[in-house]
Write a protein that holds these residues in place. Structure first.
Motif, mmCIF file in Angstrom:
data_model
loop_
_atom_site.group_PDB
_atom_site.id
_atom_site.type_symbol
_atom_site.label_atom_id
_atom_site.label_comp_id
_atom_site.label_asym_id
_atom_site.label_seq_id
_atom_site.Cartn_x
_atom_site.Cartn_y
_atom_site.Cartn_z
ATOM 1 N N PHE A 296 35.641 40.391 10.974
ATOM 2 C CA PHE A 296 34.981 39.454 11.037
ATOM 3 C C PHE A 296 35.180 37.876 10.361
ATOM 4 C CE2 PHE A 296 33.381 40.610 6.730
ATOM 5 C CZ PHE A 296 33.094 39.100 6.618
ATOM 6 N N VAL A 297 34.234 36.924 11.486
ATOM 7 C CA VAL A 297 34.934 35.638 11.268
ATOM 8 C C VAL A 297 33.657 35.115 10.991
ATOM 9 C CG1 VAL A 297 35.124 33.742 12.542
ATOM 10 C CG2 VAL A 297 36.622 35.558 13.041
ATOM 11 N N THR A 298 33.748 34.533 10.292
ATOM 12 C CA THR A 298 32.524 33.873 9.990
ATOM 13 C C THR A 298 32.494 32.065 9.811
ATOM 14 O OG1 THR A 298 33.442 33.410 7.500
ATOM 15 C CG2 THR A 298 31.995 34.789 7.353
ATOM 16 N N LEU A 299 31.685 31.097 10.157
ATOM 17 C CA LEU A 299 31.128 29.580 11.215
ATOM 18 C C LEU A 299 30.847 28.895 10.329
ATOM 19 C CD1 LEU A 299 32.936 28.277 12.962
ATOM 20 C CD2 LEU A 299 30.458 28.097 14.442
ATOM 21 N N SER A 300 30.271 28.675 9.457
ATOM 22 C CA SER A 300 30.135 27.752 8.032
ATOM 23 C C SER A 300 29.560 26.186 8.367
ATOM 24 C CB SER A 300 29.971 27.695 6.496
ATOM 25 O OG SER A 300 30.272 29.725 6.212
ATOM 26 N N TRP A 301 28.072 25.961 8.411
ATOM 27 C CA TRP A 301 28.351 24.488 8.574
ATOM 28 C C TRP A 301 27.340 23.518 7.677
ATOM 29 C CZ3 TRP A 301 26.851 28.002 12.391
ATOM 30 C CH2 TRP A 301 25.126 28.023 13.291
ATOM 31 N N LEU A 302 27.683 22.077 7.433
ATOM 32 C CA LEU A 302 26.933 21.361 6.788
ATOM 33 C C LEU A 302 26.312 20.645 8.135
ATOM 34 C CD1 LEU A 302 24.905 20.876 4.465
ATOM 35 C CD2 LEU A 302 26.881 19.319 3.549
ATOM 36 N N ALA A 303 24.621 20.003 8.053
ATOM 37 C CA ALA A 303 24.595 18.894 9.251
ATOM 38 C C ALA A 303 24.256 17.308 8.465
ATOM 39 C CB ALA A 303 23.013 18.770 9.839
ATOM 40 N N ALA A 304 24.917 16.252 8.469
ATOM 41 C CA ALA A 304 24.417 15.302 7.761
ATOM 42 C C ALA A 304 23.864 14.446 8.193
ATOM 43 C CB ALA A 304 26.031 14.256 7.659
ATOM 44 N N GLY A 305 22.534 14.259 7.207
ATOM 45 C CA GLY A 305 20.929 13.939 7.709
ATOM 46 C C GLY A 305 20.987 15.005 7.640
ATOM 47 N N PRO A 306 19.220 15.094 8.303
ATOM 48 C CA PRO A 306 18.027 15.440 8.959
ATOM 49 C C PRO A 306 18.823 16.698 9.823
ATOM 50 C CG PRO A 306 16.978 13.437 9.372
ATOM 51 C CD PRO A 306 19.474 13.162 8.885
ATOM 52 N N GLU A 307 18.046 18.444 10.071
ATOM 53 C CA GLU A 307 19.235 19.107 10.212
ATOM 54 C C GLU A 307 18.427 18.715 12.210
ATOM 55 O OE1 GLU A 307 20.057 23.876 10.929
ATOM 56 O OE2 GLU A 307 18.196 22.991 10.051
ATOM 57 N N ARG A 308 19.183 19.296 13.640
ATOM 58 C CA ARG A 308 19.150 18.686 14.909
ATOM 59 C C ARG A 308 18.596 20.367 15.153
ATOM 60 N NH1 ARG A 308 24.118 15.756 16.389
ATOM 61 N NH2 ARG A 308 24.548 17.188 14.576
#
Length: 422
Positions: free
Chosen positions: A88-100
């Motif tokens: 499997f592949v994972t994709l993780s992300w963190l939004a800078a500021g309020p999440e849209r």
């Protein structure tokens, strides 16, 4: 820089890089980290194709091309990490500021279009010592898990229920944790949800293939019971053919479930390791993550292990039955061969006795005719009857001996000639 006087081992770089294959990604004390895990398509080159697709997406997006199994980058205002695993592949992300948005465009999700989604989780970071009391009612109380971690310097809460966007939610109060410990624990929570989900994949084939396994077990049991009534070689061979078909069916069943069960056990081991490292303490009014997951995952893993043991036992029974039948067939063939050889031997002895009888009769018959001829000769010589009879009586033993020796000599020459021809 001085180079070593040795050639590098072919796996040296791989082994060195593996230690750093999953570096932690630092996160702030407040924000939201999301991760998805998608299963790769079937095929031996699925991982390489996934790597190639993602590399092409990075080129098209003007981003650096990945050089390993993990790649971090900035895209669309998000800090993103892409990781390639075995299946499997994972994709993780963190939004800078309020999440849209729960599923933002332009961060690499497009490169996973031919994969299938299995895991979607989010970790909400709270800059506090405890999960705010107002958030507790937002969880499902029937599966609520809340626990202290890291010697009561942090607190986590979850119910393992997907939200409206399909993400399983963790609330992580991390205000008293260092930057490094916070990053480590966020990754650990993401891994717990990922490995928890993939560990349970083995339950589906165990349930789906259960009737097939039960049917094979029943067929093998009935065949083994009927083996005691097999009397002939033909019946044994028919039973052996049937067992070979069962062996093939059992082998196909093992091929269909073997990888999935092995992966399930491996994921379960990693999951329990990650849960153990949380060092949880109960808050008193809810379960800990470890206790909650073990109560639900252990039975599933036990089901898979039981299925695997049943498969092994079934294969063992079939193999034992095949060996027994092969031995039985071999013994019967040996007995038949022995009986045939004994028959041939008896025929040879009968022929030998007949030959001796014929030889004796031939000796008497030839001697009889020889004595008759001599009687005519002696009669022609003018001997009187008493003298002729006494002469013939004295010649009988000599004639018998000479005829017998002549027949023996002829027989010996015939046998020697046959030996030479052979």
């Amino acid at each position: 820089m001085t180079s070593a006087p040795f050639a590098d081992h072919p796996a040296r770089r791989l082994v060195a890089d593996e230690v750093h294959a999953r570096p932690i990604v630092f996160v702030p004390a407040k924000g939201r980290v999301r991760r998805i895990a998608v299963s790769l398509p079937e095929g031996p080159d699925a991982a390489s194709r996934a790597m190639a697709r993602f590399a092409q997406w990075c080129r098209d997006a003007g981003l650096p091309v990945p050089t390993g199994r993990q790649h971090s980058y900035e895209a669309m205002g998000c800090s993103v990490t892409w990781e390639l695993h075995t299946e499997f592949v994972t994709l993780s992300w963190l939004a800078a500021g309020p999440e849209r948005a729960a599923w933002p465009e332009g961060i690499g999700l497009e490169a996973l279009a031919d994969c299938t989604l299995l895991v979607a989780t989010r970790v909400d970071l709270v800059d506090a010592l405890e999960v705010p009391e107002k958030l507790i009612p937002t969880f499902n109380l029937g599966s609520l898990c809340v626990s202290w971690i890291e010697a009561r310097t942090g607190q986590i809460a979850s119910d393992f229920k997907p939200d409206d966007d399909g993400f399983t939610r963790f609330e992580f109060a991390c205000g008293a944790l260092s930057t490094v410990r916070r990053a480590v624990l966020v990754r650990r929570l993401l891994e717990i949800e990922t490995y928890r989900t993939y560990a349970l994949l083995g339950l589906a084939p165990a349930r789906e293939r259960g009737p097939e396994l039960a049917r094979l077990e029943d067929e093998v049991a009935r065949t083994l019971e009927a083996m005691s009534e097999v009397d002939t070689v033909e019946e044994a061979r028919e039973t052996l053919d049937l067992l070979h078909k069962m062996s093939v069916a059992a082998g196909r069943l093992g091929e269909a479930t073997g990888f999935r069960f092995a992966a399930t056990f491996a994921y379960a081991d990693v999951l329990m390791d990650r849960l153990g490292r949380l060092d949880e303490e109960s808050v008193g009014y809810a379960s800990t993550l470890r206790r909650f997951l073990r109560n639900r995952i252990d039975p599933a893993i036990a089901t898979c292990r039981a299925f695997e043991k049943r498969q092994e036992a079934l294969a063992g029974k079939i193999d034992s039955a095949i060996r027994l039948l092969n031995t039985r067939i071999g013994l019967d063939v040996e007995l038949q061969s022995r009986a045939l050889l004994e028959g041939i031997s008896e025929t040879g002895r009968s022929q030998y006795r007949l030959q001796k009888t014929v030889e004796g009769l031939s000796t008497i018959a030839i001697s009889y005719y020889a004595i008759g001829i001599m009687s005519y000769v002696l009669g022609g010589a003018g001997l009187d009857t008493p003298t002729k009879q006494w002469t013939l009586a004295l010649l009988v033993p000599a004639v018998l001996l000479l005829v017998w020796l002549a027949l023996r000599r002829i027989q010996h020459r015939h046998g020697a000639g046959g030996t030479k021809l052979s």
